[in-house]
Each structure stands twice: as C-alpha cells, then as structure tokens.
Design an enzyme around this catalytic site. Structure first.
Site, PDB file in Angstrom:
ATOM      1  CB  SER A 244      -0.934  -0.031   1.219  1.00 45.72           C
ATOM      2  OG  SER A 244      -0.793   1.124   1.997  1.00 45.72           O
ATOM      3  CE  LYS A 245      -1.525   6.959  -1.184  1.00 47.63           C
ATOM      4  NZ  LYS A 245      -2.291   8.165  -1.312  1.00 47.63           N
ATOM      5  NE  ARG A 246      -3.335   3.975   3.788  1.00 43.93           N
ATOM      6  CZ  ARG A 246      -3.905   2.802   3.847  1.00 43.93           C
ATOM      7  NH1 ARG A 246      -3.768   2.043   4.878  1.00 43.93           N
ATOM      8  NH2 ARG A 246      -4.649   2.369   2.840  1.00 43.93           N
ATOM      9  N   GLY A 248       4.810   2.729   1.809  1.00 45.09           N
ATOM     10  CA  GLY A 248       5.958   3.007   0.946  1.00 45.09           C
ATOM     11  C   GLY A 248       5.913   2.456  -0.463  1.00 45.09           C
TER      12      GLY A 248
END
Ligand code: GLU
Length: 463
Positions: A244-246, A248
């Site tokens: 996930s973007k969260r 990285g």
C-alpha cells in the site's frame, strides 16, 4: 460462444502501485488470450478521495506498460443518469425500499448488537413485508434506499481462483444502494456497469470478495446472469505487509522514472501470482498465449525488489542500443549532462547495459563520457607516478600513429607500451583512465578509448 470481456476498474483515490496494476494486467491478458475485449472504467464516485492526478497515473501507467484497452476509459461520475434509471427499475420491481433510520439510531443499534456479541447489521425495520406495519416516516427526513436482499438461501459462486464460495443470505443485510440525496452507492454502480459493459469475467483483488455476494444478488434482482469471478490474492510488499501507498509502495510510473523497462515490469508482474511451469523470462506474446485463470496462485504473492531488478537486467541486456540510448539520454538531461560533442550514446550504453539493473544505472555510468574528466587528488597521487607519465607519453605517440582507430588496433599499442616500460596493465590503464574520463572504474580501456575517439583521447593524454 460469447466473447470474453474483462475490465480494470480502479478507484483513483491514490497512486496505483504494482499490486494494483497487476489487477489490470491479468484481465488484459485474459481478454487478449481469448481475442476478447478489455474495458477501462474509472470508479471515481468517492469525490473526496478521487483526484485527477491519480487518474493520470492510471492512464500513464497503463500506456507505459502497453495495457491497451478496447473501450473506455468510462468514468462512473459521468454515468449517474444511467444508475438513476436502473434504480428506478429496481424500485418499480419492488427490490428497494426507503429507510428513514438515522445514522445515530443505526450506530446505537450496532452498539447494542456488539454488546450482545452479535455481528452488527441493519435490522430491517423499514423493510416492507406483507402484513407488516411500518413506522410513520419522520417529517423532513430524506431516506436512503435499501436493497431487499433475499432473506433465505445462500449465494454461491464458483470462483476461478478460490473455488466454490457460499455465503448465506442471513449474513447479508439490506445494502444501502442510494444515499439520501439520491446518489447511488458503490456496489450498485459496479453491477450496473458490469451489466452495461457486458463483462463476462471479473478479475479483481480479493479485497472485494465480501462485495461479491451482494453484487450477485443485485444482478439477480435485475434479471441478469452474474459474470465469472476470479479473486486474486493480495500482493504483499517485501516486508510481508499488504502492499500500500501508506507503507511506501511506489506508484507504477515511478518505476518508469527509476529506469525500469515496461516489458521487464510486465514480465515481473505476470509472475507475481501466476505461473507457467517454471518459465521466468518470457515475452508479452508468450504471456498472452499462456495466460489462463487455472494457474493463478491461491496464496498472496510477495513483491521482491531484487527480483525485479534482476528481471530488468535481463531485458536491458537484450534491448536495442538505440532504444536504450534514447531512454538514457533523458536521464542524462535530468542530471544536466549534455551528450553533444561526445561519443555515440548507443555505443556507450552497449558498454554498460550488461551489468546495469536500471537505465538510471546506465546513465550514471555513461556520465563519465560526457563530462570533463576531473580526477580526484587521491587518484592522481596514487596512479600518476613519473613512470606512468612517461609511459602515457609513449602510448600517446603509439596511438597517434595507428592506421585505424578500433579496439583491435588500440589493444596492441597498449601491449607494446607496457612491454617497452616493463609495466603491468593496471599501471598504465589506471592513469589513462584518469586522464581520459577522470575515474579508475571504467569498462575495458580499449573499448573506452575507441568510443571517445582519437582526437579526444590524444588531447586528454596531452599527446
Ligand atoms: N474500484 C475497485 C478498486 O479499485 C475495484 C472494483 C472492482 O474491480 O470490482 O478496488
């Protein structure tokens, strides 16, 4: 036989990463394998979280990877009238009903249910039934519309990845399918779209498995046959967490900007949850020929950055030098390096590509050919001894006299100078490297000199 029609239906609420785009690659490959159609649909109804930049990354990422679509992009926000129309049909057929329960009352109900150890769910208080007396609608309240989910029986589907899945209707409460302002909700829009776009196979992430029985019930209420579902296990990052973007994950286009080749990324993604025997490196055409739903992995796939670098190297090695030169030049430009007046970039690229993992690596190495050589003081002190200087002078003279300027001609000139001065190759090659490109780390010295050209080499050697 019906034509296979698949779709990729991303929500532009964040920049799509490798895990997301794999959900485009597989339906794309399945459509191509079956000579069917692949549709792109942007699910942009979450107005607060959707952004045009995220849409751009989707479009650019797909174009970069060569995931061409036959129809679309369709934007759900542009299809609102159609959803309202179908909502009217459902209403007319008695499949939806207004519910006036306030958010507070719903929260309180859920709280009570949790306290009793039950699963929180809507209790159907506004659901009309024969003989049931409904409460009086409160004044001034706009109701939501709920879907009358079947009360009995179960929803069963044969998932192409997970096998048979059966969910009892008792588990499914009456889904809100339109908000108080009349806007349709997510699961409903997906079904309308999948019907209108004649989707035969829904290949998507398994985070949607919970939506599927609800969607199937809506299909049935609309008198339509649901598509075949294939729910892909999650892609984990290298730490074993959901990508996930969260935590990285890079956006797809960042891989382009880091110097990956699209065909390497496609090949890598193809193997991230699907296999054809133990084939690792294969072309896009082979992938399309081989791809099927029967060999999709059943457990989560884990992203392996090292393997992606390795894969990119496999493709760099076989890539056309002119093509790589074009790509490398843009990296050099970004670094403020002009190739004007320097050696052929295609020739330079050829020297580095076998050992490079990315175009960025190639550009970083190529720089030495286009910058003024500025050796470090330490290197000069170590390598530019008096004997070295004398040998360089003689080498210069030998090079100046060569009948032709090729590696094959340069190499013997080196050997002759070494013999003349009783030196070993590094004792001469290091100072020459420092003088011609400013660093001791270069590919084979004869290849470097050949590329730089005689005039430059002689000028830099001071010959
Ligand atoms: N829009 C959903 C997502 O981005 C996918 C919906 C679907 O494939 O049905 O997760």
């Amino acid at each position: 036989m019906t034509t296979v029609r698949t779709r990729f239906a991303p929500s532009p609420t964040g920049f799509i990463h490798l895990g997301n785009i794999r959900s485009a690659l597989y339906p794309w490959a399945f459509a191509r394998h079956n000579h069917g159609a692949f549709v792109l649909r942007i699910e942009d109804t979450d107005l607060e979280r959707s952004t045009p930049e995220a849409v751009q990354v989707i479009l650019e990422g797909m174009e970069w990877l060569g995931l061409d679509y036959d129809e679309g992009p369709f934007y759900q926000m542009q299809r609102m009238d159609r959803y309202r129309e179908v909502l009217e049909q459902l209403k007319a057929a008695g499949h939806v009903y207004p519910c006036y329960m306030s958010v507070e009352a719903l929260d309180a109900l859920r709280e009570e249910q949790r306290a009793r150890g039950e699963k929180p769910r809507y209790d159907g208080r506004w659901r009309p039934e024969p003989g049931k007396v409904l409460p009086e609608p409160p004044a001034g309240v706009q109701p939501v519309l709920r879907f009358k989910n079947p009360l009995a029986g179960s929803v069963v589907w044969e998932d192409a990845v997970k096998g048979r899945i059966e969910i009892s209707n008792e588990e499914l409460d009456d889904l809100v399918i339109a908000r108080p302002d009349g806007t349709p909700t997510y699961n409903f829009c997906v079904v309308v779209d999948d019907i209108d776009m004649d989707i035969t196979h829904v290949i998507r992430g398994d985070d949607h498995v919970n939506n599927t029985p609800r969607q199937i019930n809506i299909f049935e209420a609309l008198g339509k046959q649901p598509p075949i579902y294939a729910h892909l296990p999650t892609v984990l990052n290298d730490q074993g967490e959901k990508m996930s973007k969260r935590n990285g994950a890079m956006s797809v286009v960042q891989y382009r900007d880091e110097g990956f080749l699209p065909e390497a990324v496609v090949n890598y993604l193809a193997r991230l949850g699907w296999a054809h025997g133990d084939a690792e490196v294969f072309s896009r055409e082979q992938f399309v020929t081989w791809f099927d739903l029967d060999h999709l992995g059943k457990s989560p796939a884990q992203h392996n950055p090292e393997k992606l670098l390795w894969m990119n190297n496999q493709y760099l090695k076989q890539a056309d030098n002119d093509r790589l030169a074009g790509l490398t030049e843009s990296f050099l430009q970004k670094a403020g390096v002009s190739i004007e007046g320097g050696p052929s970039l295609a020739g330079v690229v050829a020297l580095f590509k076998d050992r490079a993992n990315t175009i960025k690596d190639i550009a970083a190495s190529a720089e030495m050919f286009y910058r003024k050589p500025v050796p470090s003081d330490a290197d000069v002190a170590q390598h530019m001894t008096d004997t070295a200087r004398a040998a360089v002078k003689d080498l210069g003279a030998a090079l100046a006299a060569l009948p032709e300027w090729t590696k094959a001609a340069i190499s013997p000139a080196f050997k002759a100078t070494l013999a003349q001065h009783g030196m070993k190759m590094p004792q001469l090659a290091m100072p020459v490297r420092l003088l011609v490109v400013g660093t001791t780390h270069t590919p084979a010295i004869d290849a470097v000199l050949e590329l730089l050209g005689r005039d430059t080499v002689l000028a830099r050697l001071g010959a």
